[in-house]
Scaffold this active site. Structure first.
Site, mmCIF file in Angstrom:
data_model
loop_
_atom_site.group_PDB
_atom_site.id
_atom_site.type_symbol
_atom_site.label_atom_id
_atom_site.label_comp_id
_atom_site.label_asym_id
_atom_site.label_seq_id
_atom_site.Cartn_x
_atom_site.Cartn_y
_atom_site.Cartn_z
ATOM 1 N N SER A 128 4.689 2.660 7.821
ATOM 2 C CA SER A 128 4.377 1.487 7.016
ATOM 3 C C SER A 128 5.579 1.057 6.181
ATOM 4 O O SER A 128 6.211 1.877 5.512
ATOM 5 C CB SER A 128 3.198 1.781 6.085
ATOM 6 O OG SER A 128 2.016 1.952 6.816
ATOM 7 N N HIS A 136 0.806 -1.216 0.000
ATOM 8 C CA HIS A 136 0.000 0.000 0.000
ATOM 9 C C HIS A 136 0.843 1.272 0.000
ATOM 10 O O HIS A 136 0.334 2.351 -0.299
ATOM 11 C CB HIS A 136 -0.997 -0.001 1.173
ATOM 12 C CG HIS A 136 -0.402 0.304 2.512
ATOM 13 N ND1 HIS A 136 -0.089 -0.672 3.431
ATOM 14 C CD2 HIS A 136 -0.053 1.483 3.099
ATOM 15 C CE1 HIS A 136 0.401 -0.115 4.525
ATOM 16 N NE2 HIS A 136 0.438 1.196 4.341
ATOM 17 N N ASP A 194 0.232 -7.625 1.496
ATOM 18 C CA ASP A 194 0.616 -6.220 1.646
ATOM 19 C C ASP A 194 2.143 -6.077 1.640
ATOM 20 O O ASP A 194 2.712 -5.357 2.460
ATOM 21 C CB ASP A 194 0.027 -5.605 2.920
ATOM 22 C CG ASP A 194 0.064 -4.072 2.885
ATOM 23 O OD1 ASP A 194 0.209 -3.514 1.783
ATOM 24 O OD2 ASP A 194 -0.020 -3.443 3.963
#
Length: 356
Positions: free
Chosen positions: A200, A91, A121
């Protein structure tokens, strides 16, 4: 004359009554505590392997037809090997046209996309060329033996504040999150380390400085850290990343059946059976070879097919759950399915095949 004398006397009195500012002495701190020294060393050893990722997206102006790029987002990543591969979250780079990598020493490189696995992911980028030399990489740990309560450390770039260290504990294990791109993301590590947008793709480390996960998501009504964050476990990373580097994609293990989550939910409610209903079986598939049966249309109407109720003796009730359980294995491995057929339970062994 009297006025001058009075003024001088007043000034002298003021000076005599003013407080004297005495300098404070510095108290020696002494040695840092052992856990503080260990944390400092952990950060110093891992910092250079963490990168700052900024992405841009190409857009076209409708009127002028000019194409230009605009900033899209930012995140973190981890240098995986000496060849310049970088592991991050899918993402972080999803929808981006360009990605730029900044090293801890200020060097910047343009990155190429190597491969992605949206269902985990995870994504792999690559940098290289003149001026690139790989720093000492973070050692790889394991996630199968993690315990709730042990210390964890996250390094990343929250809100663009580069190379930030936060500390917490393992709050829970084997968490699952729904995934719009496929099966549930399973086996996630839950921590209370402060993780915010920008973290992230950065590493989650144990107290030995080993990689145990890739920070991927937070639970927060406000969008900021609420003490609940999740990381993709390193055991999953170790299974997926080598395939992304070698093939550009992840080949998931599959049975060769067709099902549907929405239809499955309706069939479960109508029948009262908790499992995964097989709608059809692919010709020539592993499922067909062991005799699995899908929904059949006969002159008497539609006959239900097999219902998968367990995988290796562990119950499954949703398609996403079944697919995620299969992902714990590799293509070619054998699994045992527990089926319901016409109300009777039976077990079959299936060799997993490559999925789409």
């Amino acid at each position: 004359m009297n006025v001058l004398l009075l003024s001088a006397v007043a000034s002298l009195l003021l000076l005599q009554s003013a407080p004297v500012a005495e300098p404070r002495t510095v108290t020696p701190r002494g040695d840092l505590a052992a856990d503080e020294r260990a944390t400092i060393d952990l950060f110093r050893n891992a910092r250079d392997s963490v990168v700052f990722i900024s992405t841009r997206q190409r857009v076209a102006d409708f009127w002028t037809r000019n194409v230009y790029s605009v900033p899209r987002g930012s995140g973190s990543g981890l240098i995986w090997d000496g060849a310049g591969h970088i592991v991050t979250n899918y993402h972080v780079i999803e929808g981006a046209s360009e990605a730029q990598i900044q090293m801890s020493d200020g060097r910047q490189f343009n990155a190429q996309l190597v491969g992605v696995s949206p269902q985990h992911d995870l994504a792999v980028l690559k940098i290289g060329g003149a001026g690139f030399s790989a720093p000492t990489r973070v050692p790889i740990g394991t996630s199968s033996d993690l315990q709730v309560g042990q210390n964890v450390f996250a390094i990343g770039n929250p809100f663009g504040l580069d190379w930030t260290l936060t500390k917490g504990i393992v709050s829970a294990l084997d968490r699952s999150l729904p995934n719009e791109n496929g099966p549930d993301i399973r086996h996630l590590i839950q921590t209370d380390a402060a993780v915010n947008p920008g973290n992230s793709g950065g590493p989650l480390l144990d107290s030995a400085g080993r990689l145990i996960g890739i920070n991927t998501a937070i639970y927060s009504p406000s969008g900021a850290s609420a003490g609940i964050s999740f990381a993709v476990p390193v055991d999953t990373v170790m299974r997926v990343v080598p395939q992304l580097i070698a093939n550009g994609r992840y080949t998931r293990p599959a049975l060769g059946i067709e099902s549907d989550e929405e239809i499955n939910d309706r069939l479960k409610r109508a029948s009262g059976i908790d499992g995964v209903f097989i709608l059809s079986v692919e010709p020539g598939s592993a499922a067909e070879r062991v005799g699995l049966v899908g929904v059949q249309r006969t002159r008497r109407g539609i006959l239900p097919g097999d219902v998968i109720v367990a995988l290796n003796s562990r119950p499954v009730s949703r398609l996403g759950d079944l697919l995620a359980r299969l992902d714990d294995f590799q293509v070619g491995q054998k699994v045992q399915l527990t089926l319901l057929r016409a109300g009777e339970e039976r077990n079959v062994s299936v060799d997993l095949q490559p999925g789409i």
